[in-house]
Design a protein around this motif. Structure first.
Motif, short mmCIF file in Angstrom:
data_model
loop_
_atom_site.label_atom_id
_atom_site.label_comp_id
_atom_site.label_asym_id
_atom_site.label_seq_id
_atom_site.Cartn_x
_atom_site.Cartn_y
_atom_site.Cartn_z
N CYS A 97 -0.22 4.65 23.70
CA CYS A 97 -0.81 5.38 22.56
C CYS A 97 -1.60 4.48 21.62
O CYS A 97 -1.38 3.27 21.53
CB CYS A 97 0.30 6.05 21.75
N GLY A 98 -2.50 5.14 20.89
CA GLY A 98 -3.13 4.55 19.72
C GLY A 98 -2.87 5.44 18.52
O GLY A 98 -2.63 6.64 18.68
N ILE A 99 -2.88 4.85 17.32
CA ILE A 99 -2.63 5.63 16.10
C ILE A 99 -3.84 5.53 15.17
O ILE A 99 -4.60 4.56 15.21
CB ILE A 99 -1.35 5.18 15.37
N VAL A 100 -3.99 6.56 14.35
CA VAL A 100 -5.07 6.62 13.36
C VAL A 100 -4.49 7.04 12.02
O VAL A 100 -3.74 8.01 11.95
CB VAL A 100 -6.16 7.63 13.78
N ALA A 101 -4.84 6.29 10.97
CA ALA A 101 -4.56 6.73 9.60
C ALA A 101 -5.87 7.22 9.02
O ALA A 101 -6.87 6.50 9.01
CB ALA A 101 -4.00 5.58 8.78
N GLY A 131 0.82 -1.21 0.00
CA GLY A 131 0.00 0.00 0.00
C GLY A 131 0.85 1.26 0.00
O GLY A 131 0.53 2.24 -0.68
N PHE A 132 1.96 1.23 0.73
CA PHE A 132 2.90 2.37 0.70
C PHE A 132 3.53 2.50 -0.68
O PHE A 132 3.64 3.60 -1.23
CB PHE A 132 3.97 2.20 1.77
N GLU A 176 -5.35 -2.74 6.09
CA GLU A 176 -4.41 -3.60 6.80
C GLU A 176 -4.20 -3.15 8.25
O GLU A 176 -3.93 -3.98 9.13
CB GLU A 176 -3.08 -3.65 6.05
N ILE A 177 -4.32 -1.85 8.52
CA ILE A 177 -4.26 -1.38 9.92
C ILE A 177 -5.42 -1.99 10.70
O ILE A 177 -5.25 -2.47 11.83
CB ILE A 177 -4.30 0.16 9.97
N ARG A 178 -6.62 -2.00 10.09
CA ARG A 178 -7.79 -2.59 10.77
C ARG A 178 -7.58 -4.10 11.00
O ARG A 178 -7.92 -4.63 12.06
CB ARG A 178 -9.05 -2.36 9.94
N TYR A 179 -7.02 -4.77 9.99
CA TYR A 179 -6.81 -6.21 10.15
C TYR A 179 -5.76 -6.48 11.22
O TYR A 179 -5.91 -7.40 12.03
CB TYR A 179 -6.39 -6.82 8.80
N GLU A 227 -6.24 3.66 1.12
CA GLU A 227 -7.31 2.72 1.51
C GLU A 227 -6.75 1.34 1.81
O GLU A 227 -7.21 0.66 2.73
CB GLU A 227 -8.38 2.66 0.42
N GLU A 228 -5.75 0.91 1.03
CA GLU A 228 -5.10 -0.38 1.30
C GLU A 228 -4.39 -0.36 2.66
O GLU A 228 -4.48 -1.31 3.45
CB GLU A 228 -4.10 -0.70 0.19
N ILE A 229 -3.71 0.72 2.95
CA ILE A 229 -3.02 0.86 4.24
C ILE A 229 -4.03 0.81 5.38
O ILE A 229 -3.82 0.12 6.39
CB ILE A 229 -2.21 2.18 4.27
N LYS A 230 -5.15 1.51 5.23
CA LYS A 230 -6.19 1.53 6.27
C LYS A 230 -6.78 0.14 6.48
O LYS A 230 -7.01 -0.28 7.62
CB LYS A 230 -7.28 2.53 5.91
#
Length: 371
Positions: free
Chosen positions: A323-327, A263-264, A275-278, A270-273
């Protein structure tokens, strides 16, 4: 007087799996730093000074009748280890060892000294190694600094992937594959440190990543610090008892990170997001299976708020707090909605940006490997 600094870091994805040899994670370096200043001492004794660490606490536990101090959460242990390792390296260049004062200043903890989980132990190790290499005028590259700092950090902590050390050395967004630390421990017994640093390290791979222009990274802090080393210890017990489940987690995490790296490469937010969720789901399942509280109620709330506004969110690091991160897409106002809702729910936004290091940024643009 010599001053060097090293940035903090956050894990984006791949936590826990990355402690296994060759397994990947994605990290980012941030524009908050640990600064190390060294100057020759005019006295017979040197000093190590830090405003942040003068009230630092030590944890300890009982091993039989013995009281065993846990040095892994004490930053002075990392500073001293960095000094030992770098001076050992300096001696291989026939440098005469000197007496000096060291001043440490950190932006990686809040004003009361509570840790944000931004990799302060790695950053203080890297900053100390960099400053001492300049102090002794040693011919080093970033790869050399990474290896010296990794040795110093590992000899204190004894576990972990050293990905946070890599982020502090190379900066920016990176994909990091952890090296074989058992190999390192064995070779350390037999090789001098220069020979060890000059060798290729099994499984080590560090690749710079170029984030999509519309990716906005948000960072929320729960207000509760967590001990990475202790959480990793608990997962190690699960690994020993439920090997098949753990192996399944590793392979799924590896596939997830590889897809996210794609994705990068494709500049596909959208692909990065996805995989973050998965990756979040994988870590939640690991926590459930192991009985370790990885995604705490506050971290869960942090993530769910972000999801309501179209962001992809997860814990960063070992969980259990921090911490938590958000894309999220920087186009539009959705990310402002996340921040307002976080504030209402007493989740603190850390207003940090990605920190790039100049020569590494050039390699990213030319698609060259870091290591």
């Amino acid at each position: 007087m010599i001053t060097e600094k090293a940035p903090g870091k956050l894990y984006i994805a791949g936590e826990y799996a990355v402690v296994e040899n060759g397994y990947p994670a994605i990290l980012v370096a941030l524009d908050q730093f640990v600064t190390c200043t060294i100057k020759e001492s005019t006295r017979e004794m040197g000093q190590i000074l830090s405003r942040q660490y003068h009230n630092d606490q030590l944890s300890w536990r009982r091993m039989g009748d013995q009281m065993v101090v846990d040095k892994r959460d004490n930053p002075f242990s990392y500073i001293l280890s960095a000094i030992r390792v770098t001076e050992e390296y300096a001696r291989t260049f026939e440098r005469e060892l000197r007496i000096y004062d060291i001043q440490i200043d950190s932006q990686l903890d809040n004003k009361s000294g509570r840790k944000y989980g931004l990799g302060s132990s790695a950053a203080v190790t890297v900053a100390t190694v960099k400053a001492l290499c300049r102090f002794y005028n040693l011919p080093v590259t970033k790869d050399t600094i990474f290896k010296l700092a990794a040795i110093a950090h590992f000899e204190v902590q004894g576990n972990g992937s050293l990905g946070d050390v890599a982020a502090s050395v190379y900066g920016g967004w990176i994909s990091y594959h952890s090296f074989d630390r058992q190999w390192l421990a064995q070779q350390r017994k037999y090789l001098n440190i220069k020979s060890l640093v000059d060798l290729p390290w099994p499984d080590l791979r560090i690749e710079p990543l170029h984030a999509p222009k519309n990716l906005q990274l948000l960072i929320g802090w729960t207000g509760k610090p967590a001990s990475t080393s202790q959480l990793v210890d608990k997962i190690s017990l699960f690994k020993a008892r439920q090997q098949d489940e753990y192996r399944h987690f590793l392979e799924e995490s590896k596939a997830c990170i590889q897809q996210m790296v794609n994705g990068f490469h494709d500049q596909d937010l959208e692909e990065i997001k996805r995989e973050i969720r998965y990756n979040r789901d994988l870590l939640k399942q690991l926590g459930t299976n192991s009985g370790v509280n990885i995604e705490t109620p506050v971290l869960h709330q942090l993530c769910q708020i972000a999801e309501q506004f179209g962001g992809a969110a997860k814990i960063s690091g070992a969980g259990g707090g921090d911490c938590g991160i958000v894309a999220i897409d920087r186009d539009g106002d959705n990310f402002k909605g996340v921040l307002k809702s976080w504030a209402k729910n007493h989740i603190e936004q850390l207003p940090l940006n990605v920190h790039f290091i100049a020569d590494v940024k050039e390699k990213i643009q030319k698609h060259l490997p870091l290591h």
